[in-house]
Design a protein around this motif. Structure first.
Motif, mmCIF file in Angstrom:
data_model
loop_
_atom_site.group_PDB
_atom_site.id
_atom_site.type_symbol
_atom_site.label_atom_id
_atom_site.label_comp_id
_atom_site.label_asym_id
_atom_site.label_seq_id
_atom_site.Cartn_x
_atom_site.Cartn_y
_atom_site.Cartn_z
ATOM 1 N N ARG A 50 45.730 28.737 27.247
ATOM 2 C CA ARG A 50 46.647 29.259 28.311
ATOM 3 C C ARG A 50 45.667 30.446 29.160
ATOM 4 O O ARG A 50 45.659 29.823 30.484
ATOM 5 C CB ARG A 50 47.363 28.086 28.974
ATOM 6 N N VAL A 51 45.264 31.059 28.609
ATOM 7 C CA VAL A 51 44.808 32.366 29.412
ATOM 8 C C VAL A 51 43.236 32.972 29.456
ATOM 9 O O VAL A 51 43.404 32.434 27.792
ATOM 10 C CB VAL A 51 45.647 33.395 29.175
ATOM 11 N N GLY A 52 42.347 33.176 30.188
ATOM 12 C CA GLY A 52 41.174 33.589 29.166
ATOM 13 C C GLY A 52 40.712 34.673 30.243
ATOM 14 O O GLY A 52 41.940 35.205 30.838
ATOM 15 N N GLY A 53 39.339 35.333 29.837
ATOM 16 C CA GLY A 53 38.756 36.346 30.698
ATOM 17 C C GLY A 53 37.955 35.693 31.968
ATOM 18 O O GLY A 53 37.394 36.786 33.012
ATOM 19 N N ASP A 54 37.426 34.667 32.392
ATOM 20 C CA ASP A 54 37.059 34.016 33.529
ATOM 21 C C ASP A 54 37.700 34.826 34.645
ATOM 22 O O ASP A 54 38.806 34.289 34.990
ATOM 23 C CB ASP A 54 36.346 32.897 32.977
ATOM 24 N N TRP A 55 36.867 34.807 35.836
ATOM 25 C CA TRP A 55 38.061 35.119 36.898
ATOM 26 C C TRP A 55 36.888 34.681 37.816
ATOM 27 O O TRP A 55 35.741 34.717 37.683
ATOM 28 C CB TRP A 55 38.407 36.500 36.869
ATOM 29 N N TYR A 56 37.193 34.237 39.507
ATOM 30 C CA TYR A 56 36.191 34.364 40.961
ATOM 31 C C TYR A 56 37.267 35.721 41.367
ATOM 32 O O TYR A 56 38.313 35.747 41.583
ATOM 33 C CB TYR A 56 36.016 33.018 41.026
ATOM 34 N N ASP A 57 36.448 35.263 42.607
ATOM 35 C CA ASP A 57 37.236 36.170 43.779
ATOM 36 C C ASP A 57 36.124 36.090 45.145
ATOM 37 O O ASP A 57 35.221 36.547 44.525
ATOM 38 C CB ASP A 57 37.581 37.710 43.967
ATOM 39 N N ALA A 58 37.068 36.619 46.428
ATOM 40 C CA ALA A 58 36.169 36.210 47.787
ATOM 41 C C ALA A 58 36.972 37.309 48.132
ATOM 42 O O ALA A 58 37.992 37.306 48.827
ATOM 43 C CB ALA A 58 36.007 34.368 47.788
ATOM 44 N N ILE A 59 36.107 38.374 48.770
ATOM 45 C CA ILE A 59 36.111 39.871 49.744
ATOM 46 C C ILE A 59 35.830 40.309 51.032
ATOM 47 O O ILE A 59 34.922 39.942 51.045
ATOM 48 C CB ILE A 59 36.395 40.828 48.508
ATOM 49 N N PRO A 60 37.087 39.647 52.089
ATOM 50 C CA PRO A 60 36.375 40.282 53.306
ATOM 51 C C PRO A 60 35.683 41.787 53.217
ATOM 52 O O PRO A 60 36.344 41.887 52.621
ATOM 53 C CB PRO A 60 37.488 39.872 54.243
ATOM 54 N N GLY B 204 36.057 47.382 48.745
ATOM 55 C CA GLY B 204 36.694 47.704 49.905
ATOM 56 C C GLY B 204 35.273 49.134 50.322
ATOM 57 O O GLY B 204 35.483 49.571 51.398
ATOM 58 N N LEU B 205 34.534 49.565 49.442
ATOM 59 C CA LEU B 205 33.762 50.878 49.897
ATOM 60 C C LEU B 205 32.424 50.398 50.156
ATOM 61 O O LEU B 205 32.009 50.928 50.876
ATOM 62 C CB LEU B 205 33.085 51.635 48.730
ATOM 63 N N ASP B 206 32.474 48.784 50.882
ATOM 64 C CA ASP B 206 30.830 48.586 51.221
ATOM 65 C C ASP B 206 29.908 49.134 50.763
ATOM 66 O O ASP B 206 28.524 49.378 51.041
ATOM 67 C CB ASP B 206 31.126 48.748 52.309
ATOM 68 N N LEU B 207 30.130 48.721 48.828
ATOM 69 C CA LEU B 207 28.809 49.551 48.210
ATOM 70 C C LEU B 207 28.075 48.263 47.779
ATOM 71 O O LEU B 207 28.252 46.980 48.274
ATOM 72 C CB LEU B 207 28.691 50.118 46.663
ATOM 73 N N PRO B 208 26.838 48.826 47.885
ATOM 74 C CA PRO B 208 25.540 47.090 47.556
ATOM 75 C C PRO B 208 25.864 47.188 45.813
ATOM 76 O O PRO B 208 26.742 47.576 45.628
ATOM 77 C CB PRO B 208 24.174 48.509 47.438
ATOM 78 N N PRO B 209 25.835 45.575 45.833
ATOM 79 C CA PRO B 209 25.842 45.276 44.635
ATOM 80 C C PRO B 209 25.595 45.555 43.925
ATOM 81 O O PRO B 209 26.157 45.416 42.180
ATOM 82 C CB PRO B 209 24.857 43.725 45.438
ATOM 83 N N ALA B 210 24.555 46.231 43.419
ATOM 84 C CA ALA B 210 23.823 46.806 42.376
ATOM 85 C C ALA B 210 24.636 47.762 41.786
ATOM 86 O O ALA B 210 25.487 48.090 41.005
ATOM 87 C CB ALA B 210 22.460 47.126 42.565
ATOM 88 N N GLU B 211 24.950 48.486 42.647
ATOM 89 C CA GLU B 211 26.561 50.162 42.680
ATOM 90 C C GLU B 211 27.318 49.332 42.569
ATOM 91 O O GLU B 211 27.833 49.426 41.542
ATOM 92 C CB GLU B 211 26.288 50.349 44.150
ATOM 93 N N LEU C 38 42.339 31.695 48.965
ATOM 94 C CA LEU C 38 41.205 32.482 49.006
ATOM 95 C C LEU C 38 41.271 32.463 50.657
ATOM 96 O O LEU C 38 41.384 31.783 51.533
ATOM 97 C CB LEU C 38 39.963 31.323 48.606
ATOM 98 N N PRO C 39 40.646 33.478 50.676
ATOM 99 C CA PRO C 39 40.419 33.832 52.638
ATOM 100 C C PRO C 39 39.088 32.832 53.058
ATOM 101 O O PRO C 39 38.734 32.424 52.285
ATOM 102 C CB PRO C 39 40.276 35.277 52.398
ATOM 103 N N GLN C 40 39.286 32.746 54.192
ATOM 104 C CA GLN C 40 38.801 31.466 54.970
ATOM 105 C C GLN C 40 37.923 32.840 56.140
ATOM 106 O O GLN C 40 38.418 32.186 57.383
ATOM 107 C CB GLN C 40 39.151 30.977 55.242
ATOM 108 N N PRO C 41 36.827 33.569 55.885
ATOM 109 C CA PRO C 41 36.234 34.437 56.690
ATOM 110 C C PRO C 41 35.517 33.054 57.989
ATOM 111 O O PRO C 41 35.074 32.442 57.031
ATOM 112 C CB PRO C 41 35.339 35.376 55.816
#
Length: 719
Positions: free
Chosen positions: A386-396, A432-439, A366-369
């Motif tokens: 051992r595989v599934g559809g769950d994921w997480y992410d942190a994007i600066p 990366g396009l900095d769109l609002p969360p709803a968009e 994970l990044p540490q901003p």
């Protein structure tokens, strides 16, 4: 109550109807196998006569070596004796492979029809005929005992799911019941599926097993050839005693050599046959002493497509030698072991692919901003899934912001993981396009519909701003996040639930909330709070209480993130997990207002001079006068480029964290590119200076334009 079996028959095995040609009888074929067995006493290149293999017993004139004519394959041949219920691969029953005992085309031999003879007798049975009457230990090895042993041994081998378990099952099943020592050689490397190995065939000793010194000679409580004899400990010079420990660790099979011929023949052979006497030294190493007479069996291990190894069964000199029927037993053991090894290799490859797929689908780290700390966990649904559809992410994001994403694709399979990877990539691109969360959720919903009509997923997308200490959250059918405040209070955030991704035609709503410094936001998937024994909201309440209990242990200070994640997963009891789990924890630290300087500047020719003056004042206030020259030069170059094209006010922001960061924003979406200016060009050198003097720099496109930023390292006294 079960009726007693008629005398001279194996209980539970009906006597078959004799075939028209008993001399060419064959054992029934088992579907889906490989491997085979020769007639007892078969040799290469010649076959021993029936009289040599099984001398005709006294009192049984005529007929075969056991006094009965083997029957053809017919009704009743697949019956099982009492005590053999559920066994597979018994001699003469189902479970044989191509070329195994009883395969079509294999000639019938004495002793192969022990489970279905024309007269209903069992070789070496109570009638007193055959070799069974010559030795007390050999006499007890009736056909029924062999069937029960093979059934128990194959069940033990089949229980293994990986390579070591299967080989261990073979060794434990045969020593000391069937042999006093065993050596198992496997190909190195083992071929997988339809792979065609290149290069020479190499066999490596995978495992050896033998009767321990302190129990040799103690024997088994039940008599018979399948029990170690209760006699004195063997002489140390017995070849069976030392062969297992002195065998070669590696053997390269020579093309056209004797070992290659035996392996190609697939059928087990006695160690004193001409083929085995030439092959065993190549396998075990030159100078190894092999027990004489029928005290060694060399059994090739043939999988579904090719020979993958060999097994050597050895008996001591003080124990009865192997009989012809023991070749059938060895063939069954070898067949089931080889098929199990094939299964284990394929399973291992699938596990490797699943692990690699899941690892590449999730972030390596994970990044540490600045202004936020992150920790994560992922648990598969089970070891077999051992595989599934769950994921997480942190994007600066620009402005030291960070996007926090947690999603869950329906199911936990390879397909779910593939869809998850596509949605995660889409989310990163949209972020990366900095769109609002709803968009962002709206575009993810459209992408899921393009992937297929049944591609459903839940997702929660949040953007944290460490300068404003605010967070914007949009939800698409995902469990709500939980906020753990510094004082130990935990609350379930009230966010609009929304519809899952993939439904289509649904508007997503975002909510903006306070994110105070010291608070911890917990994002998770439903596998953490939902199971067969509890609903989602009960699990959410238990999670909230668990967070409160954990925070109480650290008093006024917030608990460390990594131990906090472990404590959260500790709420899962044994068997209390039906789905994979993704967990993302974010500790908000924020950026103090005193470390931020922010201005709006009109796009005028004098703006560059104004920006230099404002930056110099901010650096003086922070005690960073050493950076004044560099900052003024770089700010002037970036501001000049923005003034040249911008039509609306320009933003200038300086942030002091572990580095000094400068951000210049305008309303022009085109990103600047570094290029090499020619000597005659009047411009084009601004970004070149930024690239040479700044520690890092970049440009990010926003929905309202772009931001160009650069960072400079702080002086040693200011760090």
């Amino acid at each position: 109550m079960r009726q007693p079996a008629p005398p001279g028959t194996v209980p539970g095995v009906p006597a078959p109807v004799p075939g028209p040609d008993a001399a060419t009888a064959r054992l029934p074929r088992q579907p889906g196998g490989g491997g085979g067995c020769a007639a007892p006493g078969a040799e290469a290149p010649r076959e021993r006569s029936r009289a040599e293999a099984h001398p005709e017993p006294a009192g049984r004139p005529g007929g075969d070596a056991h006094g009965a004519t083997p029957a053809r394959e017919g009704p009743g041949r697949t019956g099982r004796t009492d005590g053999q219920a559920g066994a597979t691969g018994a001699v003469g029953g189902a479970g044989e492979a191509d070329g195994a005992p009883g395969a079509p085309g294999a000639p019938a031999t004495p002793g192969t029809a022990s489970a279905g003879r024309t007269d209903g007798s069992v070789p070496g049975g109570a009638d007193g005929g055959g070799p069974a009457a010559t030795s007390p230990t050999a006499a007890g090895a009736t056909g029924g005992e062999r069937l029960r042993f093979v059934g128990a041994a194959t069940r033990r081998i089949a229980r293994g799911i990986d390579l070591d378990e299967i080989v261990l099952g073979l060794c434990r099943a045969t020593v000391p019941t069937f042999a006093d020592a065993i050596l198992v050689y496997l190909r190195d490397p083992l071929p997988v599926g339809d792979e065609r190995p290149v290069g020479p065939v190499v066999l490596r000793l995978r495992r050896t097993d033998q009767l321990p010194e302190h129990v040799r000679g103690l024997g088994e409580p039940v008599g018979g050839a399948f029990a170690a004899p209760a006699e004195a400990a063997p002489d140390r010079s017995d070849p069976a005693t030392d062969l297992a420990g002195a065998a070669a660790e590696r053997c390269e099979v020579r093309i056209g050599g004797p070992l290659a011929e035996v392996l190609r023949g697939v059928r087990p052979v006695f160690g004193d046959s001409s083929a085995a006497r030439a092959a065993l030294p190549e396998l075990l190493g030159e100078g190894r002493c092999v027990p004489d007479r029928h005290r060694t069996i060399l059994a090739p291990l043939r999988g579904r497509r090719r020979v993958i190894g060999a097994a050597v069964f050895i008996r001591r000199a003080d124990r009865p030698a192997f009989e012809g029927d023991d070749l059938l037993v060895a063939a069954q053991l070898a067949t089931h072991t080889a098929l199990g090894v094939d299964k284990a290799v394929l399973y291992g490859r699938e596990v490797y692919i699943a692990d690699e797929l899941q690892r590449t689908m999730l972030p390596d780290s994970l990044p540490q901003p600045t202004g936020v700390r992150l920790a994560s966990r992922y648990l598969p649904a089970a070891e077999t899934a051992r595989v599934g559809g769950d994921w997480y992410d942190a994007i600066p994001l620009p402005g030291n912001r960070v996007a926090l994403v947690v999603g869950d694709v329906m199911g936990h399979s390879m397909t779910s993981a593939a869809i998850m990877g596509q949605l995660r990539t889409t989310a990163q691109t949209l972020a990366g396009l900095d769109l609002p969360p709803a968009e962002v959720l709206h575009h993810l919903d459209e992408q899921a519909q393009r992937l297929g009509s049944d591609r459903m997923a839940t997702c929660l997308y949040a953007v944290y701003d460490p300068v404003a200490h605010r967070i914007v959250i949009a939800n698409a059918g995902h469990p709500p996040p939980i906020m753990l405040h510094r004082g130990g209070r935990a609350e379930v955030l009230r966010v609009p639930p929304g519809a899952p991704i993939g439904v289509g035609g649904v508007d997503f709503e975002a909510v903006e909330l306070d994110a105070p410094a010291g608070a911890t936001l917990l994002l998770y998937t439903d596998g953490l709070v939902e199971s067969r024994i509890r609903d989602v909201w009960t699990g959410i309440e238990q999670l909230r209480e668990r967070l409160i209990e954990t925070a109480r242990l650290t008093g006024p200070n917030p608990p460390p993130l990594e131990p906090l994640c472990d404590e959260v997963l500790g709420m899962l009891g044994p068997g209390d997990r039906d789905d994979d789990i993704a967990l993302l924890a974010a500790r908000f630290e924020g950026i103090a207002p005193s470390d931020v300087a922010y201005w709006f500047l009109d796009p005028r020719p004098q703006t560059a001079r104004q920006a230099r003056r404002l930056a110099r004042r901010a650096l003086t206030r922070w005690g960073l006068e050493e950076l004044t020259d560099s900052v003024e030069l770089l700010v002037s170059e970036v501001i000049t480029n923005a003034v040249r094209y911008a039509e609306r006010p320009i933003t200038l922001r300086l942030l002091r964290t572990d580095v000094l960061r400068c951000e210049v924003g305008d309303d022009v979406p085109q990103l600047p590119r570094l290029r090499q200016a020619r000597p005659s060009d009047e411009g084009g050198r601004g970004l070149y200076l930024v690239n040479r003097l700044a520690r890092r720099w970049g440009a990010t496109r926003l929905s309202t334009g772009k931001v160009v930023w650069f960072e400079l390292a702080l002086p040693a006294h200011a760090r």
